[in-house]
Design an enzyme around this catalytic site. Structure first.
Site, mmCIF file in Angstrom:
data_model
loop_
_atom_site.group_PDB
_atom_site.id
_atom_site.type_symbol
_atom_site.label_atom_id
_atom_site.label_comp_id
_atom_site.label_asym_id
_atom_site.label_seq_id
_atom_site.Cartn_x
_atom_site.Cartn_y
_atom_site.Cartn_z
ATOM 1 N N CYS A 353 0.812 -1.222 0.000
ATOM 2 C CA CYS A 353 0.000 0.000 0.000
ATOM 3 C C CYS A 353 0.845 1.272 0.000
ATOM 4 O O CYS A 353 0.465 2.269 -0.612
ATOM 5 C CB CYS A 353 -0.974 -0.002 1.168
ATOM 6 N N HIS A 380 -1.974 2.139 7.074
ATOM 7 C CA HIS A 380 -2.436 2.106 5.689
ATOM 8 C C HIS A 380 -2.211 3.497 5.097
ATOM 9 O O HIS A 380 -1.983 4.468 5.833
ATOM 10 C CB HIS A 380 -3.913 1.704 5.595
ATOM 11 N N ASP A 397 -8.652 4.911 -3.067
ATOM 12 C CA ASP A 397 -7.685 3.901 -2.622
ATOM 13 C C ASP A 397 -7.290 3.065 -3.829
ATOM 14 O O ASP A 397 -8.068 2.243 -4.315
ATOM 15 C CB ASP A 397 -8.298 3.014 -1.533
#
Length: 557
Positions: A353, A380, A397
């Protein structure tokens, strides 16, 4: 201004890419574009199977190029084919294939067969040649090398696919028409209030003065917890996205014309384009790495066994951490540097990520979106872009191909959020409120610093960021930008918590190995969320969103 073809950007029209080279790329991208499409109607199409037993014209049996979905074969169909009937014998020069438009599914290799009668005999085009399929953003024109052939029926025989056997297609007919000219597209900012202009020369800043200002900022933060002092490093990352050479490098990778031609702009152009962009980034450009493939034998059966110090070259590309994976087949150990340099990530195109959000936020800035790099302190990272049409910041995202689904972490993944801090080139803000339905339940978990300390740190860093970003602009432009940011901040501070969720926010995490997600407690907040996450592991959240009509969250008092 850029000269664009259907494959990718042809090149920047300045000294870095000469005009003749840009034109050559644009012309190459338009090769065979003069061949007309047969535009075979839906009722003249058949297939070996269709997902859900849909009939021609229904969602999974709608394979025209302008379809909002595609033809999708059944999963158990081991020899799929898709047939187009011209109605009479025609001079077939090839076929045109495109990916499914509402999901990351497409054919990667295929053959073509032709016949005068549906009962055969069938003849393989180009002696059974396997053609390359389309990409997510760009259709492919598969033109026969052996010349056009007379036929009425054309069958496309998929050989391999990405995620699921799906396609949109039509027949290319022979023609003496010339290729279409290259497409010229002017790229500007999506936000009216963004003063950044690619054509404006970069102003060389006074290095000594910058260091003095940074020292003053660090002095302001010196009495605060170390976690807050370290937030300055995150600001330097997003300010690096403003380098024009870096943005030019990113633009060279983005298939702008392909994305533009595939979108449905009914909900606002900048959001529609972003939806296509994040799907392209997930399904075609970037890849997820659980553990690296063995560099010795190529096996994917590797396991992380430890870490190593970065080499000078790895440090040059900002790899502070290097993971080491051992191969279960040959025993060789492969290094996996966790690069933080977005220019390097444009080359490696892989990571987790951190790498995904870093590279994707750069991509957003290069296209003219105002963007934030959002850090979740429970481990995250994602992006936010400002939507001019909606007058608010929108969650994106790239790992999940998720757009405007801020409750997915709390409701879908089951995360217990604490702090979510958004970093833009000229401001830093606590955006946690946008990602929870109950701030009252969340606040007791914020124990790493006091609220006053957090406010003091973000205010100081934000002031530093704004002053530094406006130094190259004349005072009227700088003053207008300050006013705009102040108005946006006031509106954001008074925005209500999200109350209505969409289907994507009821799904657990889809990116990464399932066991890894489970260990992190992110596979799903419920059994239903976990099951959906496992079903969507290859395609992100698109499958869940495809059945949901809610495109944006509603913010209610």
């Amino acid at each position: 201004m850029y000269i664009l073809g259907l494959i990718r950007i042809g090149g920047q029209l300045d000294e870095s890419v000469p005009l003749p080279r840009a034109l050559a790329r644009g012309l190459a991208a338009q090769k065979h574009s003069g061949l007309p499409l047969a535009k075979v109607p839906q009722n003249a199409r058949k297939a070996s199977s269709s997902f859900g037993d849909d009939q021609p014209g229904q969602k999974h049996h709608s394979g025209t190029l302008d379809s909002s979905s595609a033809w999708c074969a059944k999963k158990e169909d081991t020899a799929p084919w898709y047939q187009l009937d011209l109605g009479e014998v025609g001079n077939v020069a090839g076929v045109m294939l495109a990916a499914r438009s509402d999901c990351g599914q497409w054919v990667t290799r295929f053959r073509v067969e032709l016949a005068d009668s549906e009962d055969g005999p069938w003849t393989s085009a180009d002696d059974g040649r396997e053609f390359d399929g389309p990409s997510f953003a760009n259709p492919v024109r598969a033109v026969f090398d052996n010349g056009s052939q007379l036929a009425r029926f054309v069958r496309i025989m998929p050989v391999s696919h990405r995620n699921h056997c799906s396609l949109r297609a039509d027949v290319l007919l022979a023609s003496a028409d010339p290729d279409k000219p290259p497409v010229i597209v002017a790229l500007g900012n999506f936000s009216v209030g963004d003063p950044f202009e690619f054509s404006t020369p970069e102003v060389q800043t006074d290095r000594m003065l910058e260091e003095q200002h940074l020292a003053m900022l660090q002095a302001k933060l010196s009495s605060l917890p170390p976690k807050l002092q370290h937030q300055v490093a995150s600001l330097s990352t997003v300010q690096g996205y403003e380098k024009k050479q870096l943005q030019s490098q990113a633009l060279d990778e983005i298939p702008v014309c392909g994305l533009d031609s595939s979108l449905d702009s009914s909900g606002g152009y900048e959001i529609a384009f972003m939806r296509m962009l994040v799907r392209w980034f997930k399904h075609e450009f970037f890849s997820w790495t659980n553990t690296p493939r063995c560099e010795n034998c190529g096996s994917s059966e590797t396991k992380t066994v430890g870490r190593a110090d970065p080499t000078p070259e790895e440090q040059h590309f900002l790899a502070n951490t290097v993971e080491v994976a051992a191969c279960s087949k040959c025993g060789h150990q492969t290094r996996f540097p966790r690069y933080n340099d977005p220019a390097k990530l444009l080359q490696t195109r892989t990571g987790r990520c951190g790498e995904w959000a870093n590279c994707f936020t750069l991509v957003c800035r290069s296209l003219g979106y105002e963007a934030r790099h959002v850090h979740d302190w429970t481990d995250h990272v994602w992006t936010e872009i400002f939507s001019e049409s909606n007058r608010r910041w929108v969650h994106v995202d790239s790992c999940e191909a998720a757009l405007d689904s801020p409750l997915m972490y709390e409701k879908g993944w089951g995360k217990k959020l604490t702090y979510c801090i958004g970093f833009a080139r000229d401001h830093v803000v606590d955006v946690t409120k946008r990602y929870t339905q109950s701030l009252e339940e969340l606040m007791p978990r914020r124990t790493q610093c006091s609220e006053e300390e957090l406010k003091k740190a973000l205010s100081a860093i934000s002031e530093f960021a704004l002053d530094r970003s406006l130094i190259q602009y004349p005072e009227p432009v700088a003053a207008a930008r300050r006013i705009l940011l102040s108005e946006r901040a006031a509106a954001e501070a008074t925005a209500h918590l999200p109350k209505v969720s969409n289907a994507a926010e009821e799904v657990g995490r889809t990116s990464g190995d399932a066991a890894w997600r489970a260990r992190r407690g992110e596979l799903g907040s419920s059994e239903a969320a976990k099951q959906k996450a496992l079903e969507c592991s290859e395609s992100g959240l698109e499958q869940a969103m495809a059945s949901d009509s809610t495109m944006f969250l509603v913010f209610l008092p």
